[in-house]
Design an enzyme around this catalytic site. Structure first.
Site, mmCIF file in Angstrom:
data_model
loop_
_atom_site.group_PDB
_atom_site.id
_atom_site.type_symbol
_atom_site.label_atom_id
_atom_site.label_comp_id
_atom_site.label_asym_id
_atom_site.label_seq_id
_atom_site.Cartn_x
_atom_site.Cartn_y
_atom_site.Cartn_z
ATOM 1 N N ASN A 32 -78.534 4.548 -14.465
ATOM 2 C CA ASN A 32 -79.798 3.588 -14.424
ATOM 3 C C ASN A 32 -80.988 4.174 -15.236
ATOM 4 O O ASN A 32 -81.876 3.433 -15.458
ATOM 5 C CB ASN A 32 -80.333 3.283 -13.091
ATOM 6 C CG ASN A 32 -80.874 4.490 -12.390
ATOM 7 O OD1 ASN A 32 -80.860 5.648 -12.911
ATOM 8 N ND2 ASN A 32 -81.270 4.339 -10.929
ATOM 9 N N SER A 34 -82.912 6.502 -14.971
ATOM 10 C CA SER A 34 -83.974 7.070 -14.371
ATOM 11 C C SER A 34 -84.379 8.570 -14.696
ATOM 12 O O SER A 34 -85.662 8.891 -14.644
ATOM 13 C CB SER A 34 -83.885 6.833 -12.718
ATOM 14 O OG SER A 34 -82.981 7.610 -12.196
ATOM 15 N N GLY A 36 -81.566 9.997 -16.819
ATOM 16 C CA GLY A 36 -80.811 10.154 -17.886
ATOM 17 C C GLY A 36 -81.385 9.892 -18.967
ATOM 18 O O GLY A 36 -82.380 9.228 -19.232
ATOM 19 N N TYR A 137 -83.822 16.693 0.256
ATOM 20 C CA TYR A 137 -82.711 16.807 -0.723
ATOM 21 C C TYR A 137 -81.391 17.386 -0.381
ATOM 22 O O TYR A 137 -80.274 16.894 -0.481
ATOM 23 C CB TYR A 137 -83.083 17.691 -1.936
ATOM 24 C CG TYR A 137 -82.176 17.709 -3.068
ATOM 25 C CD1 TYR A 137 -81.426 17.190 -3.718
ATOM 26 C CD2 TYR A 137 -81.870 19.393 -3.591
ATOM 27 C CE1 TYR A 137 -80.195 17.264 -4.813
ATOM 28 C CE2 TYR A 137 -80.699 19.625 -4.168
ATOM 29 C CZ TYR A 137 -80.064 18.648 -4.772
ATOM 30 O OH TYR A 137 -79.228 18.909 -5.715
ATOM 31 N N PHE A 165 -75.481 26.403 -7.673
ATOM 32 C CA PHE A 165 -77.028 26.426 -7.670
ATOM 33 C C PHE A 165 -77.459 26.122 -9.207
ATOM 34 O O PHE A 165 -77.550 24.879 -9.622
ATOM 35 C CB PHE A 165 -77.458 27.966 -7.377
ATOM 36 C CG PHE A 165 -77.385 28.368 -5.963
ATOM 37 C CD1 PHE A 165 -78.495 27.607 -5.111
ATOM 38 C CD2 PHE A 165 -76.711 29.408 -5.077
ATOM 39 C CE1 PHE A 165 -78.693 27.825 -3.664
ATOM 40 C CE2 PHE A 165 -76.913 29.565 -3.862
ATOM 41 C CZ PHE A 165 -77.648 28.779 -3.223
ATOM 42 N N HIS A 183 -86.689 24.074 -14.069
ATOM 43 C CA HIS A 183 -85.688 25.051 -14.352
ATOM 44 C C HIS A 183 -86.310 26.086 -15.046
ATOM 45 O O HIS A 183 -87.048 25.893 -16.204
ATOM 46 C CB HIS A 183 -84.414 24.642 -14.870
ATOM 47 C CG HIS A 183 -83.852 23.605 -13.854
ATOM 48 N ND1 HIS A 183 -82.725 22.793 -14.323
ATOM 49 C CD2 HIS A 183 -83.805 23.159 -12.670
ATOM 50 C CE1 HIS A 183 -82.230 21.908 -13.347
ATOM 51 N NE2 HIS A 183 -83.099 22.405 -12.041
ATOM 52 N N LEU A 184 -85.832 27.592 -14.584
ATOM 53 C CA LEU A 184 -86.502 28.575 -15.410
ATOM 54 C C LEU A 184 -86.142 28.543 -16.834
ATOM 55 O O LEU A 184 -86.964 28.930 -17.745
ATOM 56 C CB LEU A 184 -85.801 29.844 -14.701
ATOM 57 C CG LEU A 184 -86.268 31.139 -15.330
ATOM 58 C CD1 LEU A 184 -87.766 31.593 -15.328
ATOM 59 C CD2 LEU A 184 -85.636 32.343 -14.611
ATOM 60 N N ALA A 276 -93.692 30.137 -1.441
ATOM 61 C CA ALA A 276 -93.342 29.849 -0.037
ATOM 62 C C ALA A 276 -91.533 29.562 0.151
ATOM 63 O O ALA A 276 -91.313 28.568 -0.557
ATOM 64 C CB ALA A 276 -94.106 29.035 0.898
ATOM 65 N N GLY A 277 -90.807 30.210 0.968
ATOM 66 C CA GLY A 277 -89.528 29.814 1.291
ATOM 67 C C GLY A 277 -88.605 30.176 0.194
ATOM 68 O O GLY A 277 -87.562 30.009 0.177
#
Length: 332
Positions: A32, A34, A36, A137, A165, A183-184, A276-277
């Site tokens: 769709n 969104s 891509g 997610y 990952f 992303h890094l 955090a996390g």
């Protein structure tokens, strides 16, 4: 085979389509746009610009299988708007399964995530580890895995889920073009290209070799190869799950060093507090995929950085083997 690739205009999807076409398969793409890009739908693939909920209008008995990559995938968004993930991932995938059942299409490869494991106690994650996602997610992807298991048992679906990952790299000009970019490696390359002033290192006091977080990185071409092998290996009435990983990890500082080596840029890095996390080490074991699919990654982080840098139109510096960063982390 004639295959439908959902999300085939996205980063990973476009490379999967590229590999499928190269192997001689007939490919149709549902996307769709969104997240891509229309120009990522390759010549040779028929494109349907449509919602996944409309897949029943596309699938028929002429298809041999589906590679399902279409999904919402932003962790932060999933926390603030979980309903988007219940609808966009779970409900939409149920529509896909209904359409496949109706058309008699009984082969599926699902692009899942190691986020289903949450924050595992061990450094290297195996398929037998507990699944405890910490955000909607990851929870939506885990729910789909449960759906596939039940569908395989009840209706004979041949299904394989691939959990991984960090994906990076490029294939020609097919590269990461996320907005926002979280992303890094692509963010580091923006610094190298002068589009950002500096990179951020979130946490330098982790119990790792250099104090920064260690993650598992897989080249998008290696990932695409895993999808092709999974298509061939799927067995009727079974839902198999495979982690895709190197068994070792690369720290944030090592990734930055690889970017500096490839680009020749200074890449200033600002040290900031931990987020955090964020666990210290997240590495997925690929032992099961190696044993049953014959798959293992063949490219390292420098290859990922070099291919991504070249896809941006820049020259890649010739590597000096004595200065190449070594992987860090616990073996599988």
């Amino acid at each position: 085979m004639k295959l439908l690739v959902t999300g085939g205009a996205g980063y990973i999807g476009s490379v999967v389509v590229q590999r499928l076409l190269a192997e001689g398969h007939t490919v149709e793409v549902l996307d769709n746009l969104s997240t891509g890009h229309a120009d990522s739908v390759l010549d040779g693939a028929r494109w349907h610009q449509a919602e996944l909920l409309e897949v029943g209008q596309i699938l028929d008995a002429s298809f041999d299988g589906v590679v399902h990559l279409a999904a919402r995938s932003l962790v932060g968004e999933s926390v603030s708007h979980p309903e988007r993930y219940w609808h966009g991932n779970i409900v939409a995938t149920l529509a896909l399964l209904d359409a496949m059942r109706s058309a008699g299409v009984r082969r599926l490869v699902f692009s899942s995530t190691a986020a289903v494991y949450g924050e595992p106690a061990g450094a290297s994650i195996a398929e037998s580890d507990p699944t405890m996602p910490t955000n909607p997610y990851g929870a939506s992807k885990l729910a789909i895995d449960h759906m596939l298991t039940a569908e395989a048992r009840a209706h004979g679906l041949a299904a394989i889920s691939l959990r991984y990952f960090n994906v990076a790299g490029a294939s020609g000009d097919l590269r990461e073009r996320h907005d926002p970019e979280t992303h890094l490696i692509p963010n580091l390359l923006k610094v190298a290209a002068g589009e950002k002033e500096s990179a951020s290192i979130f946490g330098t006091d982790y119990p790792t070799e250099d104090g920064t977080a260690v993650r598992d990185y897989i080249h998008v071409l290696d990932l695409a190869e895993a999808h092709l092998r999974a298509l061939a290996a799927a067995e009727p009435g079974a839902h198999e799950i495979y982690n895709l990983g190197t068994g070792t990890g690369t720290s944030v500082r090592q990734v930055i060093d690889a970017v500096r080596e490839v680009t020749g840029a200074e890449v200033p890095a600002v040290e900031e507090p931990r987020r955090a996390g964020d666990p210290a080490v997240l590495v997925a074991s690929g032992a099961r995929a190696l044993k049953r699919l014959g798959w293992s990654p063949t490219r390292d982080v420098r290859d990922m950085v070099a291919d991504a840098w070249a896809a941006l139109g820049h020259e890649v510096r010739t590597p000096n083997p004595s200065t190449r960063p070594q992987a860090s982390g616990d073996p599988a």
